[in-house]
Design an enzyme around this catalytic site. Structure first.
Site, PDB file in Angstrom:
ATOM      1  N   GLU A  24      75.425 -29.525 -83.380  1.00 44.30           N
ATOM      2  CA  GLU A  24      75.295 -29.598 -84.857  1.00 44.30           C
ATOM      3  C   GLU A  24      74.750 -30.958 -85.244  1.00 44.30           C
ATOM      4  O   GLU A  24      75.509 -31.819 -85.437  1.00 44.30           O
ATOM      5  CB  GLU A  24      76.770 -29.194 -85.522  1.00 44.30           C
ATOM      6  CG  GLU A  24      76.625 -29.718 -86.956  1.00 44.30           C
ATOM      7  CD  GLU A  24      77.817 -29.262 -87.758  1.00 44.30           C
ATOM      8  OE1 GLU A  24      78.849 -29.054 -87.285  1.00 44.30           O
ATOM      9  OE2 GLU A  24      77.971 -29.422 -89.130  1.00 44.30           O
TER      10      GLU A  24
ATOM     11  N   LYS B 183      73.641 -25.634 -85.010  1.00 47.22           N
ATOM     12  CA  LYS B 183      73.859 -25.442 -86.234  1.00 47.22           C
ATOM     13  C   LYS B 183      73.467 -26.426 -87.075  1.00 47.22           C
ATOM     14  O   LYS B 183      73.845 -27.711 -87.119  1.00 47.22           O
ATOM     15  CB  LYS B 183      75.636 -25.746 -86.317  1.00 47.22           C
ATOM     16  CG  LYS B 183      76.222 -25.922 -87.462  1.00 47.22           C
ATOM     17  CD  LYS B 183      77.769 -25.377 -87.436  1.00 47.22           C
ATOM     18  CE  LYS B 183      78.479 -25.952 -88.839  1.00 47.22           C
ATOM     19  NZ  LYS B 183      79.808 -25.334 -89.043  1.00 47.22           N
TER      20      LYS B 183
HETATM   21  P1  13P Z   1      80.224 -27.358 -94.583  1.00 42.95           P
HETATM   22  O1  13P Z   1      79.886 -25.859 -94.402  1.00 42.95           O
HETATM   23  O2  13P Z   1      80.940 -27.470 -95.446  1.00 42.95           O
HETATM   24  O3  13P Z   1      78.904 -28.177 -94.317  1.00 42.95           O
HETATM   25  O4  13P Z   1      80.972 -27.724 -92.945  1.00 42.95           O
HETATM   26  C1  13P Z   1      80.354 -26.770 -91.787  1.00 42.95           C
HETATM   27  C2  13P Z   1      80.913 -27.899 -90.765  1.00 42.95           C
HETATM   28  O5  13P Z   1      81.194 -27.587 -89.779  1.00 42.95           O
HETATM   29  C3  13P Z   1      80.744 -29.446 -90.876  1.00 42.95           C
HETATM   30  O6  13P Z   1      80.750 -30.010 -89.413  1.00 42.95           O
END
Ligand code: 13P
Length: 336
Positions: A175, A217
């Site tokens: 991510e 992600k």
């Molecule tokens: P949000 O969808 O609120 O951005 O959170 C996703 C997430 O896993 C943040 O690390």
């Protein structure tokens, strides 16, 4: 590796997505404070129980991302959350980074920590029942940000984490989040997103990470929150898809977006716009595009619950509604 590829495939199964519920106690408490909810470990446990006992959740959600606190907790009747999750046919995962800290020598930038001792922690999480993990890097945009130093340090850490996950038998959710704060344009976010993803995939390659067993992600490509031009969902979809087509290898198992502070409805509309474009056989995407939202799934439900048992069912209905909307968006069939 075959197990990992299979797990990634199940996590990305049509028409489902992931539910991120891995907010740290600090972040969870902040959201509780705004909703007038008591900020205790027991409140967090009750809230997570509400989410995990939502009837029908498994129709739209393939996996849930837990925090270290939550993976160790149980339902009020003593059933461990991990058992509740697997009994529902959902895959349990866990956030394993230890947070974004100030990057030394680089004012305004962050480096995500948590590599020390990670091999052992991953082994423990696997034994507890986790089958995937998540690590989030944050990249801020500004006049002279992001720096290469910030991008490279975070890309390196993400790749080291992903390689350790694959050694431990866990699918890695990678991510790298380009943040929405600022007044930057859509084009600026696209350039930064491409630059960050290019660095991340370069490092994944260097660290021998199997791309068919990771889930990316990313952020959607969006203008800054205070940018005066806010484009249509169609433009957002075009910019996001163009960025990914340029940089994300086709071998990547799939893409599951974070919501980043967008409203639930906007996040669904934009996800839908992307998948609608991919419906034509001539435009088919190399990867499934789904959701891994926290706020955009949970937001209305948390407010409705407000910490009161009497509101549990209404909150669960609100959560299920957003999960269903995003499941439709994943197929390009969402109508707000
Ligand atoms: P949000 O969808 O609120 O951005 O959170 C996703 C997430 O896993 C943040 O690390």
């Amino acid at each position: 590796m075959n197990n990992l590829v299979e797990t990634a495939r199940l996590m990305l199964a049509d028409p489902k997505g992931l539910l991120a519920m891995d907010e740290s106690p600090g972040t969870c408490n902040k959201r509780f404070a705004q909703a007038g909810i008591e900020q205790t470990e027991e409140s967090r446990r009750r809230y997570r129980e509400l989410i995990l006992t939502t009837p029908g959740l498994a129709d739209y959600v393939s996996g849930v991302i837990l925090h270290d606190e939550t993976i160790r907790q149980s339902r009020a009747d003593g059933t461990p959350f991990v058992k509740l999750i697997s009994d529902a046919g959902i895959i349990a995962g866990v956030k394993v980074d230890t947070g974004a800290k100030d990057l030394a020598g680089h004012t305004g930038e962050k480096i995500t920590e948590g590599l020390d001792g990670l091999r052992e922690r991953l082994r423990d999480y696997f034994a507890m029942g986790a089958r995937f993990a998540k690590w989030r890097a944050v990249i801020a945009l500004g006049d002279s940000l992001p720096t290469n130093a910030c991008i490279d340090a975070n890309a390196h850490a993400l790749a080291r984490y992903a390689a350790l996950c694959q050694d431990a038998g866990l699918v890695a959710i990678v991510e790298p989040e380009v943040l929405m704060e600022g007044d930057h344009s859509l084009a600026r976010c696209q350039r930064a997103t491409e630059q960050v993803l290019r660095a991340v995939f370069e490092q994944l390659y260097v660290q021998n990470v199997a791309l068919d067993a990771i889930i990316l992600k990313p952020n959607m490509v969006l203008p800054g929150l205070s940018c005066h031009v806010q484009p249509s969902a169609d433009k957002v979809a075009d910019a996001t898809i163009q960025a990914f087509r340029r940089v994300v290898p086709a071998a990547t198992a799939g893409i599951a977006f974070l919501s980043g502070g967008q409203s639930g409805e906007l996040a669904s509309v934009r996800l839908n716009a992307m998948n609608a474009k991919f419906k034509a056989p001539s435009a088919a995407a190399p990867w499934p595009l789904t959701f891994s939202f926290s706020r955009a799934l949970q937001h209305p439900a948390l407010g409705i619950w407000a910490g009161k048992d009497a509101n549990t069912e209404a909150a669960q209905r609100a959560l299920l509604h957003r999960a269903k909307c995003n499941s439709a968006a994943r197929r390009g069939q969402y109508a707000p």
